[in-house]
Design an enzyme around this catalytic site. Structure first.
Site, short mmCIF file in Angstrom:
data_model
loop_
_atom_site.label_atom_id
_atom_site.label_comp_id
_atom_site.label_asym_id
_atom_site.label_seq_id
_atom_site.Cartn_x
_atom_site.Cartn_y
_atom_site.Cartn_z
N TYR A 72 -1.90 -7.11 0.71
CA TYR A 72 -1.16 -5.87 0.46
C TYR A 72 0.24 -6.23 -0.07
CZ TYR A 72 1.00 -1.38 1.65
OH TYR A 72 1.67 -0.19 1.62
N LYS A 127 -2.76 5.17 7.73
CA LYS A 127 -3.87 5.41 6.81
C LYS A 127 -5.03 6.12 7.52
CE LYS A 127 -1.03 3.10 4.24
NZ LYS A 127 -1.10 1.66 4.03
C1 LIG Z 1 -0.20 0.65 4.03
C2 LIG Z 1 -0.59 -0.73 4.41
C3 LIG Z 1 0.27 -1.57 5.14
C4 LIG Z 1 1.66 -1.13 5.54
O1 LIG Z 1 1.64 -0.03 6.38
P1 LIG Z 1 2.85 1.05 6.42
O2 LIG Z 1 2.38 1.94 7.53
O3 LIG Z 1 2.91 1.71 5.10
O4 LIG Z 1 4.08 0.31 6.75
C5 LIG Z 1 -0.16 -2.83 5.48
N1 LIG Z 1 -1.37 -3.27 5.08
C6 LIG Z 1 -2.22 -2.52 4.36
C7 LIG Z 1 -3.54 -3.08 3.96
C8 LIG Z 1 -1.86 -1.22 4.00
O5 LIG Z 1 -2.71 -0.49 3.26
#
Ligand SMILES: *Cc1c(COP(=O)(O)O)cnc(C)c1O
Length: 391
Positions: A108, A205
Site C-alpha cells: 500500500y 475499509k
Molecule cells: C487504507 C489502507 C491502509 C491505511 O489505512 P488508513 O485507515 O487509511 O490509515 C493500510 N493498508 C491498506 C492495504 C489500505 O488499504
C-alpha cells in the site's frame, strides 16, 4: 447475553456472523443496553472496576471493538488505533535503529511512504522483494531481517502471496511476519492461522464498511507483541476516538452480510468484464486466469470484492471512463457499501515514478474497482455505459 466467543466453548463455537454481531461486556450493565453507549470521556475516576484511567491508554469503546475484532480473527489479542497508518506506526515503533524490514515490493502506497520518508530517518532499513518470485524466501535466511512485511492481495494488482510458505520460511529464521489483511479481512483469510505474527487491518475499509470513520487494528496471539501494541497505543498517542470505535463496532455487525453481497457482485462483474470487448484483462483472485489462483484458492475462502481491469486507453481516456460512471464514485479508499473506482495512475500511484509503475505493472489503462452492495445488474449496466467512452 452477548459473548466474545470465549465462554461458549462448552457449546459450539460461534460462527463469524454471530461473532461480528455480539460484543461482550458493554460497561453499562445496569441499563440492559443492547448497543453500548459512547464513552465520550477523557479520564476515569481512579480505582474503577474496569481498570480505566485515561482514554489515550484505553476506553470501554476501544475494549468492546477489540473483543469483536479478536473474536472474528479467532485470536487472543486485538489493539485498536486511530487509522491503519497508526497501526503500521505502532508496529514499526516496536523495532530498533538499524533493524532491517524485508517488504513485499507491492505494498500500500502510504506504507511505502512511511518506511521511506519517516522510519528511514530513524534507521529502520527496508529491502523490497517480489514474494511471488521463485526462491524469494531464500533471502530470509540469508539476510536475517528483524521483520517481514506482507500484504495479500496487493493493491492494485491483486497479487496473491503464499502466506503459509513465507511465514514458514520466516519462522525457520525466527523472523516475525506482519500481514496487512485490509483487502481480504479475517472473513476471507486468517493470516495468524497461516503463520503470521501480526495481522494488521485498516478498519476504515471493509470492517467499518460505511466510509464514515477511520480506524486501524493489530491482531496477534503473541503476548509480547500485544504488550508492544498496547504501549504504542498510549505512549505514541495512536489511539482512536471512542465515537469512531462505536461506529466501527456498529459497522462490523453487518460485515458478513455486506461482504457476501460484495463478493458475489465482484465475481459476477469480473466474469462480465472478462468477456467485454473493451477490456484487455481482468484480475480477480479466484478466477482461472489469475496467475496465483492455486494459492488464492488455498488461503482465501473467496476471491474478495476487489477487481482490477486493464483497458486499452491513454491515461486521459481511462480517467474519462472512471468519470463517466454513475454508481461508482471515483475516489480513493475501498470496502464500503458504495462502489468506488480508482485510476491508480492519476490517483493512488500518481507520485510513483514511471519506472517503478512499469515494474509493478501499473499502466495508464489500469482501473481498480471496489465493488459495493448495489444491485449487480445496475453496476454492470453502468460499466458497459462508461466503457462506451472507448468506442
Ligand atoms: C487504507 C489502507 C491502509 C491505511 O489505512 P488508513 O485507515 O487509511 O490509515 C493500510 N493498508 C491498506 C492495504 C489500505 O488499504
Amino acid at each position: 447475553m452477548a459473548v466474545d466467543g470465549s465462554h461458549l466453548v462448552q457449546r459450539q463455537a460461534p460462527a463469524d456472523a454471530t461473532r461480528a454481531i455480539h460484543h461482550g461486556e458493554s460497561f453499562a450493565n445496569e441499563t440492559g443496553t443492547v448497543m453500548p453507549p459512547i464513552f465520550s470521556t477523557s479520564t476515569f475516576a481512579h480505582g474503577n472496576a474496569g481498570g480505566f484511567d485515561y482514554t489515550r491508554s484505553g476506553n470501554p469503546n476501544f475494549r468492546i471493538l477489540e473483543r469483536v475484532l479478536a473474536s472474528v480473527e479467532h485470536c487472543n489479542h486485538a489493539t485498536v488505533f486511530g487509522s491503519g497508518v497508526s497501526a503500521i506506526t505502532a508496529i514499526v515503533s516496536g523495532l530498533s535503529q538499524g533493524d532491517l524490514v524485508i517488504c513485499e515490493e507491492n505494498l500500500y502506497g502510504c506504507t511505502v511512504r512511511l518506511f521511506e520518508q519517516v522510519f528511514a530517518k530513524f534507521g529502520v532499513r527496508t529491502e523490497w522483494v517480489d514474494f511471488t518470485a521463485p526462491g524469494a524466501c531464500d533471502i530470509l535466511a540469508a539476510r536475517k531481517p528483524a521483520m517481514v512485511w506482507l500484504e495479500s492481495p496487493t493493491n492494485p494488482l491483486l497479487k496473491v502471496i503464499d502466506l503459509k510458505k513465507v511465514c514458514a520460511a520466516a519462522a525457520a529464521a525466527d523472523v516475525p511476519v506482519v500481514v496487512d489483511n485490509t483487502f481480504a479481512t479475517a472473513l476471507v483469510q486468517r493470516p495468524l492461522q497461516l503463520g503470521a505474527t501480526l495481522s494488521l487491518t485498516s478498519t476504515t475499509k471493509y470492517i467499518n464498511g460505511h466510509s464514515d470513520a477511520l480506524g486501524g487494528a493489530v491482531c496477534t496471539d503473541d503476548p509480547s507483541w500485544h504488550q508492544k501494541m498496547v504501549f504504542a497505543q498510549k505512549a505514541l498517542g495512536l489511539q482512536p476516538s471512542p465515537f469512531d470505535c462505536w461506529l466501527i463496532t456498529r459497522g462490523i455487525k453487518t460485515l458478513p452480510l455486506r461482504l457476501k453481497q460484495q463478493i458475489a457482485n465482484a465475481a459476477a462483474l469480473a466474469e462480465h468484464l472478462a468477456g467485454h470487448a473493451r477490456v484487455n484483462w481482468v484480475r480477480y483472485p479466484h478466477r482461472p486466469d489469475h496467475p496465483h489462483r492455486a494459492v488464492a484458492m488455498q488461503q482465501m475462502n473467496s476471491g474478495g470484492a476487489m477487481v482490477t481491469i486493464g483497458v486499452d486507453a491513454s491515461r486521459d481516456l481511462a480517467y474519462q471512463v472512471c468519470k463517466a460512471l454513475r454508481w461508482f464514485t471515483m475516489a480513493e479508499s475501498l470496502g464500503g457499501v458504495e462502489s468506488l473506482i480508482c485510476h491508480p495512475a492519476t490517483m493512488t500511484h500518481a507520485s510513483v515514478s514511471t519506472e517503478v509503475k512499469t515494474k509493478l505493472g501499473i499502466s495508464d489503462g489500469l482501473i481498480r474497482l471496489s465493488v459495493g452492495c448495489e444491485d449487480v445488474s445496475d453496476l454492470i449496466d453502468d460499466l458497459d455505459q462508461a466503457l462506451g467512452v472507448l468506442r
